[in-house]
Design an enzyme around this catalytic site. Sequence first.
Site, PDB file in Angstrom:
ATOM      1  N   GLU A  57      35.164  57.026   0.976  1.00 48.06           N
ATOM      2  CA  GLU A  57      34.353  55.923   0.543  1.00 48.06           C
ATOM      3  C   GLU A  57      32.778  56.056   0.254  1.00 48.06           C
ATOM      4  OE1 GLU A  57      35.858  52.848   0.094  1.00 48.06           O
ATOM      5  OE2 GLU A  57      37.868  54.020   0.918  1.00 48.06           O
ATOM      6  N   SER A  80      51.545  26.680  57.179  1.00 47.73           N
ATOM      7  CA  SER A  80      51.184  27.179  58.394  1.00 47.73           C
ATOM      8  C   SER A  80      50.435  28.410  58.199  1.00 47.73           C
ATOM      9  CB  SER A  80      52.358  27.696  59.168  1.00 47.73           C
ATOM     10  OG  SER A  80      53.029  26.126  59.532  1.00 47.73           O
TER      11      SER A  80
END
Length: 647
Positions: free
Chosen positions: A65, A309
């Site tokens: 590129e 509980s």
Amino acid sequence: MAAGLLVLDRFYPPDLHRAQQMSLFLEASDHTLLDAHTSSDGMWRLPITSSDVDPTYLALLMTTEDRRFDDHPGVDPQALLRAVWQLARRRHIVSGGSTLAMQTARLLTPHRHTWTGKLRDMLRALQLEWRFGRRGVLDLYLMLAPEGGHIEGIRAASLLYFGHEPKQLSPTEAAILVTLPRRPAAFWPNRHPEALMAAARRTLQRASITPLPIAWPTPDTHGAPHDAPELIGHFLGAGRGGVVITTLDARLQRNVRQVLANHPAPLRGTFAALVADHERRILAWVGGAEHPAPGNAIDAVLTPRSPGSTLKPFVYGMAFEKGWMTPRTRVRDSHLSIGGYAPLDFDRAFRGETTVSEALQLSLNVPAIQALEKVGPAQFMERLSANGVHLHLPKNREGAQTMPSLAIVLGGVGISLRDLTMLYTTLDHGGRIAPLRVETDGITPEKALLSPRAATDIRAILRGTAPPEGVTNWGNVAFKTGTSYGYRDGWAMASSPQATIGVWAGRPDGTASPGLTGRDTAGPVLAEVLSLLTPARTHEEPVQLEPHRALATLSPALRTLPHRQAPQIIFPRNRSEIESRSADGSMLPVGLEGSGGHPPYRWYVNGIPLNVSPGAQPAWTPDGPGFAHITLADAENAHAAIDIRVR
């Protein structure tokens, strides 16, 4: 000139909006990808720097590129002249002449390919390099490069396609990611894998990278896994982005989700589970938000629900610590009214005299109420809150928070599964508590919630609790279950040599599920989750303390918990209103119930003795509506009295 460029840069800054919108990727402790969520603009995009990328990729990128990347200021005059000459000579575009900086400018503000757009890209490229430098521009490109579909940037692409970070790219994988941005639609792996592979091969050949790979992998295009939906929702709600490395165990997380999905859930309900190791790292987090229960969009790991509980062990632990009772202290489980509160056991029966250990293993309510009365409801809540455990009190009709009461120990508060599991980790840490961690960094100092003696005693008691029905290979597990009032929540909590586990079952909307209990609904799920833990997850047992003194050597106050000597009227309650009229208008009998003191009892209504046959349940039939004064006297002439209204 420089001043003019500064003014232009100030009034026409580059639009970095897309570069600031990050996806969220969730990884397990071994960096396995567990879950992910797109950015706010619907893209897979993650922050990345060139130092976190394999050098082969960078070399291929520059070769393909921008060969003169380190030599130009963002625009390459040689490349532009070459592109113009090739266009004039061959009458079609051979190379575009765009640098990485120019491509980055177009990625930040996408537009159609036009000459004016190209000119704008050139100006922005110069600006980007001036602002961020070459490495900054490269980092922006690496984050925004189109890699097919909704994937942008090589980090998101590497994680989604190959399952690892771009630091470990092979030459083949690097070539794929370099090639894809050139024609992302034509090379998208979901649709054109052959074209992508052929183009990537040419990329490697042009770079003269040898030897060429023999096997060309096809990227996995199934997208991100979805194994931790509740946890990723938690991080999204906190505004997190990027890659979050968690403490989760990838295998265990997936298997726990499968266990919860396979078990029959409560009616229109769901399950949630949390597993934490003995370093307080969360290994599995399943909040049930994806269960097909109607309206289920909550994370039950974080949502406060009634604990039933399950707080009882810690009430007893604080009572042990203060010296008010021991595991061997005998207590009486019978009718009791404290401040107008008269609890029943879960099976609505009473066991008579028993030990504290048996009372906790059987989850009896009256002994737990007596223990909390000694500790103090407000003091119990304050102690938990000071150690990071948050209890949520209900609100009254006016919307104000109620005061702490004895109902706390029976589930009259709200607590999250995360906080409750954190609480149970104290049993394996000598009573010390610290927050559970779901990220790998940061350790919070421990605090002392219970004394080592109290924590060891509670763990020893809970090891004697019967396992869920059908479970035989239970091992050294401290186990406790809980069921909230009205069968809304079922809990199972366990501390094992491998980990601490919490399981919740119920409906996400908080309504009742008939038949739901902690033992029968959540217990079997916990047992199966426990079976998933490998024996390698070992934990050093707490230091063995001196055994308790024999019961005969204890003081009388510790041998038997003193119960209230004065008689009490359990029913009706003081200042209550009783509906006693039948459909035909006649008055119905009102049952009377007393406790404490020294039987036999004598009952009086408005000063008149009530005739009660020996062994019969006392009852009184009103003459008509109105107020009544009821008195109970025991054999030693101790009294209790209430006033009620009959309608």
